[in-house]
Design a protein around this motif. Structure first.
Motif, mmCIF file in Angstrom:
data_model
loop_
_atom_site.group_PDB
_atom_site.id
_atom_site.type_symbol
_atom_site.label_atom_id
_atom_site.label_comp_id
_atom_site.label_asym_id
_atom_site.label_seq_id
_atom_site.Cartn_x
_atom_site.Cartn_y
_atom_site.Cartn_z
ATOM 1 N N ALA A 39 0.856 -1.273 -0.031
ATOM 2 C CA ALA A 39 0.075 -0.096 0.020
ATOM 3 C C ALA A 39 1.041 1.274 -0.199
ATOM 4 O O ALA A 39 0.442 2.197 -0.554
ATOM 5 C CB ALA A 39 -0.993 -0.071 1.207
ATOM 6 N N ILE A 40 1.978 1.284 0.865
ATOM 7 C CA ILE A 40 2.954 2.580 0.815
ATOM 8 C C ILE A 40 3.517 2.674 -0.743
ATOM 9 O O ILE A 40 3.512 4.090 -1.071
ATOM 10 C CB ILE A 40 4.107 2.185 1.843
ATOM 11 C CG1 ILE A 40 3.437 2.028 3.173
ATOM 12 C CG2 ILE A 40 4.940 3.422 1.806
ATOM 13 C CD1 ILE A 40 4.441 1.780 4.323
ATOM 14 N N ARG A 41 3.811 1.731 -1.235
ATOM 15 C CA ARG A 41 4.520 1.697 -2.523
ATOM 16 C C ARG A 41 3.434 2.058 -3.520
ATOM 17 O O ARG A 41 3.865 3.050 -4.435
ATOM 18 C CB ARG A 41 5.146 0.601 -2.972
ATOM 19 C CG ARG A 41 6.205 0.188 -2.063
ATOM 20 C CD ARG A 41 7.211 1.036 -2.155
ATOM 21 N NE ARG A 41 8.593 0.826 -1.109
ATOM 22 C CZ ARG A 41 8.574 1.384 -0.047
ATOM 23 N NH1 ARG A 41 7.729 2.227 0.512
ATOM 24 N NH2 ARG A 41 9.742 0.847 0.814
ATOM 25 N N ARG A 42 2.337 1.495 -3.494
ATOM 26 C CA ARG A 42 1.130 2.149 -4.405
ATOM 27 C C ARG A 42 0.876 3.553 -4.179
ATOM 28 O O ARG A 42 0.607 4.232 -5.160
ATOM 29 C CB ARG A 42 -0.099 1.114 -4.056
ATOM 30 C CG ARG A 42 -1.310 1.492 -5.096
ATOM 31 C CD ARG A 42 -2.275 0.469 -4.940
ATOM 32 N NE ARG A 42 -2.825 0.231 -3.544
ATOM 33 C CZ ARG A 42 -2.584 -0.762 -3.022
ATOM 34 N NH1 ARG A 42 -1.663 -1.732 -3.382
ATOM 35 N NH2 ARG A 42 -3.158 -0.885 -1.504
ATOM 36 N N LEU A 43 0.802 4.102 -3.013
ATOM 37 C CA LEU A 43 0.571 5.561 -2.680
ATOM 38 C C LEU A 43 1.671 6.347 -3.244
ATOM 39 O O LEU A 43 1.328 7.188 -3.912
ATOM 40 C CB LEU A 43 0.368 5.853 -1.166
ATOM 41 C CG LEU A 43 -0.689 5.182 -0.352
ATOM 42 C CD1 LEU A 43 -0.575 5.477 1.060
ATOM 43 C CD2 LEU A 43 -2.055 5.794 -1.095
ATOM 44 N N GLU A 44 2.726 5.847 -3.119
ATOM 45 C CA GLU A 44 4.221 6.582 -3.676
ATOM 46 C C GLU A 44 3.908 6.643 -5.188
ATOM 47 O O GLU A 44 4.345 7.850 -5.725
ATOM 48 C CB GLU A 44 5.479 5.771 -3.111
ATOM 49 C CG GLU A 44 5.782 6.045 -1.708
ATOM 50 C CD GLU A 44 7.177 5.494 -1.405
ATOM 51 O OE1 GLU A 44 7.370 4.594 -2.276
ATOM 52 O OE2 GLU A 44 7.381 5.506 -0.155
#
Length: 599
Positions: free
Chosen positions: A361-366
């Motif tokens: 989820a963090i990388r998707r947001l980035e």
């Protein structure tokens, strides 16, 4: 004697003392009230006898009347031993057995006199200002011969000294009895407390020795009551603790090192490659259970080849490793993996501690942030490039051709307007997402509100000969932020106009429906058009920022690509939902559902 035994004894004594004291207070008050009531009734009867023996004189002369009543009052005082007072209806004292009339003030405001004037009899208990003693006063009204009119008031007064002396004697007896009862209660309470606390003291002593690792101690079990059951349970616990002590010592270091309910996956691997700990989060991330992994070699994790390679590298070369790894079982995830060498159970060779965190989820947001920056840059670059190109052309000599210059300046103005709209939408979306602009909810008359929307967009629709059809239930009110609701509907209706060919129709319908839970009421607003429609594959992404189904048509319509994203966020801030149904070539339908009343 233990502190607990003293407290228990004191508690019993206090409870008994309070009970006796309360009973004494109730008895004393009851005695006082009953005695005063009997005395009042007796004095009323005396007043009636006195009135019958010496009726109120009928003489007209006030002085003669007062002289007669003064004489009768003193005569009755000698007979009955009570103070007698004759009072006129206006409160003037006409005769008193104990005082000279000239020294006495008006008695109209005396409580017993007021009661007698109202109901025929009256009484009160108070301290006499003239005699400086607590007295009971009883008064009755005297009627004329026909019994229709009051002629005056006769009052008797009697000292309550005898009653107070009787009460004082009773209180002395009560206090003396209370002390005796306290002494008796203390002896009995001590015996009861001793029978309760002695077994507890023995068990406390045994528990202290058990805390010092002396599990051989045993407590006398006694009878079959609760204390005996507790003693037996304590003995059973001591035996169980002694049997489990070795196992607790072996597992203590491992259980204190990690917590199984961490939000990250935790895996511990011994130096020989056996998995010794595998928490619940690791089960979710790697797709295998504790039973399948603990006690077995890490090489059996065949679904994650790259992870096995990292573990092997960590065991061969005990250094900290930090990697991001994509796994595909039980589903595709991006994991951040930290591998740290760790000594366990006193072994000379270190094992490994693996900490796994799902960063998908963090990388998707980035990635979304990066795509947003790229989209914004691209969207800003297009109008800026157009403005710059046409301005350079004008400066290069096109200014001399009025028709060309006018055309170029019109394009520059349109691109500037588009740039201004884009920047405004970006700022608006940022403000909504960061919640810097709180909503102000108020009741909205929906039919009137939709009529205003129609008026604002009527000219835009008429340019394309598009019919705006608004239908809603009469008297339908909705609690919402008026400005934000206007933004939602303006975007939806404008989209319908922009993507509907000339001669088409845009319809808006509003009605009340019942929510799925069967309790709450919702307002459903449907905006439908007869436009080009949305392909099925594009529907899931229609509310994303800068997503366009037909990029060329969107640019020509002046859209920024942020309108539906703003609609989605504002709808969620209203605790509502929005969805779209569409058929290519037939049209689209946006269904907005908002709570009738905000939670």
């Amino acid at each position: 004697m233990s502190k607990f035994r003293l407290k228990l004894t004191g508690l019993f004594v206090i409870m008994i003392g309070f009970s006796v004291l309360a009973a004494g207070l109730l008895m004393g008050n009851s005695y006082q009230r009953n005695h005063q009531a009997a005395l009042r009734d007796h004095m009323i009867r005396e007043l009636h006898v006195l009135n019958a023996a010496a009726p109120w004189p009928a003489m007209e002369n006030s002085a003669e009347q007062s002289l007669y009543l003064q004489h009768e009052a003193k005569r009755f005082k000698e007979i009955a031993g009570m103070r007698v007072t004759y009072i006129r209806l206006d409160g003037k004292v006409m005769g008193d057995s104990d005082h000279e009339l000239s020294t006495m003030d008006n008695h109209l405001n005396r409580s017993e006199v007021q009661q007698a004037l109202k109901s025929g009899t009256g009484s009160s208990v108070r301290k006499s200002e003239t005699l400086n003693r607590k007295m009971m006063y009883v008064a009755i009204t005297v009627h004329d011969d026909q019994g229709t009119a009051n002629k005056g008031i006769i009052r008797l007064a009697m000292s309550l000294g005898d009653v107070e002396r009787s009460l004082n004697n009773m209180w002395l007896a009560l206090v003396f009895g209370l002390f005796l009862l306290f002494a008796l209660a203390a002896i009995i309470s001590y015996r009861v407390a001793l029978s309760v606390t002695r077994p507890l003291e023995r068990m406390t002593s045994a528990a202290i020795r058990m805390a010092g690792m002396d599990y051989a101690i045993r407590v006398p079990e006694g009878g079959r009551d609760e204390v005996g059951e507790l003693a037996r349970a304590l003995n059973a616990m001591a035996g169980s603790l002694q049997g489990q002590l070795d196992e607790i010592r072996q597992n203590g270091t491992r259980l204190q090192s990690v917590v199984d309910n961490m939000i990250n996956g935790v895996v511990m691997i011994a130096h020989d490659g056996r998995i010794t700990l595998y928490n619940h989060e690791a089960e979710l991330l790697l797709g295998s259970s504790v039973r399948e992994r603990v006690g077995r070699s890490y090489t059996e994790i065949r679904q994650h080849f790259e992870l096995v390679g990292l573990i092997r590298s960590g065991l061969e070369n005990p250094l900290s490793i930090h990697e991001e790894l994509t796994v595909y079982f039980p589903e595709e995830r991006l994991l951040e993996i930290n591998i740290v060498p760790m000594t366990m159970n006193g072994d000379e060779e270190p094992g490994l501690l693996l900490v796994l965190q799902d960063v998908s989820a963090i990388r998707r947001l980035e990635r979304m942030r990066s795509e947003f920056v790229a989209n914004v840059s691209h969207e800003l670059k297009t109008p800026v490039a157009a403005v710059k190109g046409f301005a350079e052309t004008l400066l290069a000599g096109a200014m001399n051709d009025p028709e060309t210059a006018t055309s170029f300046l019109t394009i520059i103005q349109d691109e500037s307007d588009r740039l201004n709209r884009l920047i405004g939408d970006i700022l608006e979306l940022s403000k909504i997402e960061s919640r810097r602009s709180p909503l102000m909810f108020s009741p909205i008359d929906l039919p009137m509100f939709l009529d205003r929307m129609t008026e604002l967009l009527a000219s835009e629709a008429s340019k394309k000969e598009i019919t705006l059809d608004i239908q809603t239930e009469e008297g339908l009110f909705l609690e919402a932020d008026e400005d934000r609701l206007g933004q939602i509907l303006m975007n939806l209706i404008q989209n319908g106009i922009n993507y509907t060919p000339a001669g088409g129709k845009v319809k808006v319908r509003a009605s009340i429906i019942v929510a799925d839970d069967g309790e709450d009421e919702l307002v459903r607003i449907t905006v439908s058009d007869t436009g080009i429609g949305i392909p099925k594959k594009d529907i899931p992404r229609i509310f994303e920022r800068f997503y366009r189904v037909d990029k060329a048509r969107s640019r020509s319509s002046g859209g920024t690509g942020l309108g539906l994203s703003i609609v989605k966020h504002l709808t969620e801030l209203h605790h509502g939902t929005i969805r779209v149904e569409s058929t290519v070539g037939v049209g689209s339908q946006f269904i907005l559902e908002l709570p009738l009343l905000q939670p």
